[in-house]
Design a protein around this motif. Structure first.
Motif, PDB file in Angstrom:
ATOM      1  N   ARG A 192      27.628 -22.032  18.454  1.00  0.00           N
ATOM      2  CA  ARG A 192      28.237 -23.253  17.932  1.00  0.00           C
ATOM      3  C   ARG A 192      27.817 -23.522  16.488  1.00  0.00           C
ATOM      4  O   ARG A 192      28.639 -23.945  15.664  1.00  0.00           O
ATOM      5  CB  ARG A 192      27.883 -24.429  18.830  1.00  0.00           C
ATOM      6  N   VAL A 193      26.556 -23.271  16.183  1.00  0.00           N
ATOM      7  CA  VAL A 193      26.090 -23.489  14.809  1.00  0.00           C
ATOM      8  C   VAL A 193      26.745 -22.489  13.862  1.00  0.00           C
ATOM      9  O   VAL A 193      27.187 -22.843  12.767  1.00  0.00           O
ATOM     10  CB  VAL A 193      24.551 -23.377  14.744  1.00  0.00           C
TER      11      VAL A 193
ATOM     12  N   LEU B  76      19.172 -27.301  15.079  1.00  0.00           N
ATOM     13  CA  LEU B  76      20.548 -27.253  15.574  1.00  0.00           C
ATOM     14  C   LEU B  76      20.740 -26.115  16.571  1.00  0.00           C
ATOM     15  O   LEU B  76      21.451 -26.270  17.574  1.00  0.00           O
ATOM     16  CB  LEU B  76      21.514 -27.085  14.395  1.00  0.00           C
ATOM     17  N   VAL B  77      20.110 -24.966  16.302  1.00  0.00           N
ATOM     18  CA  VAL B  77      20.229 -23.831  17.224  1.00  0.00           C
ATOM     19  C   VAL B  77      19.592 -24.165  18.562  1.00  0.00           C
ATOM     20  O   VAL B  77      20.141 -23.868  19.627  1.00  0.00           O
ATOM     21  CB  VAL B  77      19.588 -22.568  16.610  1.00  0.00           C
TER      22      VAL B  77
ATOM     23  N   LEU C 211      23.978 -22.932   7.724  1.00  0.00           N
ATOM     24  CA  LEU C 211      24.353 -22.946   9.136  1.00  0.00           C
ATOM     25  C   LEU C 211      24.701 -21.562   9.673  1.00  0.00           C
ATOM     26  O   LEU C 211      24.504 -21.286  10.852  1.00  0.00           O
ATOM     27  CB  LEU C 211      25.550 -23.874   9.351  1.00  0.00           C
TER      28      LEU C 211
ATOM     29  N   ASN D 114      23.216 -20.635  19.172  1.00  0.00           N
ATOM     30  CA  ASN D 114      23.633 -19.856  18.003  1.00  0.00           C
ATOM     31  C   ASN D 114      25.130 -19.932  17.739  1.00  0.00           C
ATOM     32  O   ASN D 114      25.573 -20.124  16.604  1.00  0.00           O
ATOM     33  CB  ASN D 114      23.256 -18.379  18.203  1.00  0.00           C
TER      34      ASN D 114
ATOM     35  N   THR E 230      18.463 -25.788  10.456  1.00  0.00           N
ATOM     36  CA  THR E 230      19.122 -24.803  11.319  1.00  0.00           C
ATOM     37  C   THR E 230      18.390 -24.539  12.631  1.00  0.00           C
ATOM     38  O   THR E 230      19.021 -24.510  13.697  1.00  0.00           O
ATOM     39  CB  THR E 230      19.353 -23.486  10.554  1.00  0.00           C
TER      40      THR E 230
ATOM     41  N   PRO F 281      21.789 -18.164  12.096  1.00  0.00           N
ATOM     42  CA  PRO F 281      22.287 -17.751  13.406  1.00  0.00           C
ATOM     43  C   PRO F 281      22.792 -16.312  13.453  1.00  0.00           C
ATOM     44  O   PRO F 281      22.658 -15.646  14.475  1.00  0.00           O
ATOM     45  CB  PRO F 281      23.423 -18.745  13.673  1.00  0.00           C
TER      46      PRO F 281
END
Length: 465
Positions: free
Chosen positions: A327-328, A319-320, A368, A325, A316, A372
């Motif tokens: 979109r994840v 990806l962030v 996911l 934030n 995570t 976030p």
């Protein structure tokens, strides 16, 4: 991060993990508690509701008190209260003893949780370090709920009282470590004094609203009283708003609610946890009451959802940093809706292999979404209001959990009994997760850069999550 920083993070993660397993373990042990103490269905439901009332009723007060009285002081003090009353629950011989123990434990969690989140954000500087810390923190929190089901099943098979005794040892270790490692933050008291009128108004309002949500589980049981409770709660919320507007040192600065991203995050948190709580309840009923699985078998079946404990800290944060934030979080909510939809055609002859894709997808969705949500809850909020922001987030989470349980219970009762009623009630988690994704979709306008999330101009910062 340094060794000390990791030590601080592990202490704070331990506390939020403790809160998660405490709730999950009790839910699994309820049938054993009823059999031993001879509790009625109403009293047994009250054992769960008492925690919800304490947690939901005092969360906003707990969050702001952490900012004003000190994050470390509130965290340590209420962790000690959590420890004591969790242990006292294990000695209960009457239903009312459990009610008192669970209510005070809920109050302790309401003060402890936002202080813990504020300590994470204040001990780690904004940027990759904080993103990583919050990813680990959120993964641990989510893991507590899923692993607690297994731990509760194992402990309940030995004796339900161990569901209350086991957290005492973990609480004591965390308390000692917190005293040694965690530094104090917050604690700047306003010159105008503490807003007692606002504190009483918001606490009474949240208690009434929490009680109203709990009553929704039984829609036919005094609907007039349920409506009256909500009306009284909303009236007190109006009184609280009036008090805060006139106060020289308000308990809650109302301007914080003018942030559209903050509102979106809290609405999404409410819907996401409503969906999960409803699904977990229905899945447990399906496995235990319709299929006849044991408590331990049910816990092991749900264990795969705990994949988020591994994915959230590792995947995570990357990806962030890459996509931001929003979109994840959006991806996590979409996966959650898909997971619940996959479970809709459930049948009595389903093998575990048929359930596995939905459960794996749900674990991935949690990894996911939960991180976030935690990160975005304090994004753009001044550090002296991080406790308040955490209180808002956990209030949304608690109300979402209670609302999800009430909604699926009401729909299931209205639809009748058996598998058809359960399938009908499963529409609630699908709908809630889909609505959460739609809410977050309104924040998808800001483009992401190739190496990280978008960096909006100051004038545009309030328009992104």
């Amino acid at each position: 991060m340094s060794g000390r920083a990791w030590g601080v993070l592990l202490v704070l993660c331990g506390a939020i993990f403790l809160e998660g397993i405490d709730v999950a373990m009790l839910n699994v042990a309820l049938p054993a508690i009823r059999a031993d103490l001879g509790l009625s269905t109403g009293m047994l439901s009250g054992v769960v509701s008492a925690y919800v009332l304490g947690y939901g009723g005092f969360m906003l007060l707990g969050g702001r008190a952490a900012d004003l009285l000190g994050h470390r002081r509130m965290f340590v003090s209420w962790l000690a209260v959590f420890l004591v009353f969790s242990g006292l629950g294990g000695f209960a011989t009457e239903g009312w003893m459990l009610l008192v123990a669970r209510f005070v434990t809920g109050v302790a969690a309401a003060f402890m949780a936002p202080a813990g989140l504020a300590l994470v954000t204040s001990n780690f500087p904004e940027g990759p370090a904080r993103t990583k810390a919050l990813g680990v923190y959120a993964g641990t929190a989510a893991g507590g709920f899923s692993l607690g089901v297994v731990a509760g099943g194992a402990l309940a098979s030995v004796g339900w009282r161990w569901v209350f005794f086991a957290p005492v040892g973990l609480s004591a270790l965390i308390l000692v470590a917190a005293l040694a490692l965690v530094r104090g933050t917050g604690g700047e008291r306003p010159s105008g004094g503490f807003d007692l009128a606002g504190a009483f108004a918001i606490t009474a309002a949240m208690l009434l609203m929490s009680y109203g949500v709990v009553r929704l589980e039984h829609p036919g049981d005094g609907p007039g009283l349920t409506v009256g409770v909500f009306v009284a709660g909303l009236t007190l919320l109006g009184l609280f708003t009036a008090v805060e507007r006139r106060s020289s040192s308000p308990l809650v600065r109302l301007g914080i609610l003018h942030s559209a991203p903050l509102v979106r995050v809290n609405v999404a948190a409410l819907l996401f946890l409503a969906a999960f709580a409803g699904f977990q309840f229905l899945a447990t009923l399906y496995l235990q009451e319709l299929r006849g699985w044991s408590t331990m078998q049910t816990g092991l079946a749900m264990l795969v959802i705990g994949i988020d404990t591994v994915l959230a800290p590792v995947l995570t944060p990357r990806l962030v940093n890459r996509f931001g934030n929003t979109r994840v979080l959006f991806g996590g909510l979409v996966l959650a809706a898909a997971a619940y939809a996959l479970f809709l055609p459930v049948r009595m002859d389903w093998t575990y292999a048929a359930m596995l894709p939905a459960l794996l997808l749900l674990g991935s969705a949690f990894s996911l979404a939960y991180g976030p949500l935690t990160m975005a809850a304090t994004d753009g909020v001044a550090e002296d209001e991080h406790g308040l922001a955490g209180g808002l987030l956990y209030t949304s989470i608690q109300f979402g959990t209670a609302l999800g349980l009430s909604a699926v219970t009401a729909v299931s009762v209205a639809a009748g009994t058996g598998l058809d009623a359960l399938r009908t009630a499963l529409i609630v988690p699908v709908t809630a997760a889909a609505l959460g994704a739609i809410v977050i979709a309104f924040g998808l306008r800001a483009p992401a850069t190739p190496n990280g999330p978008a960096q909006p101009a100051p004038a545009e910062a309030a328009a992104t999550v």
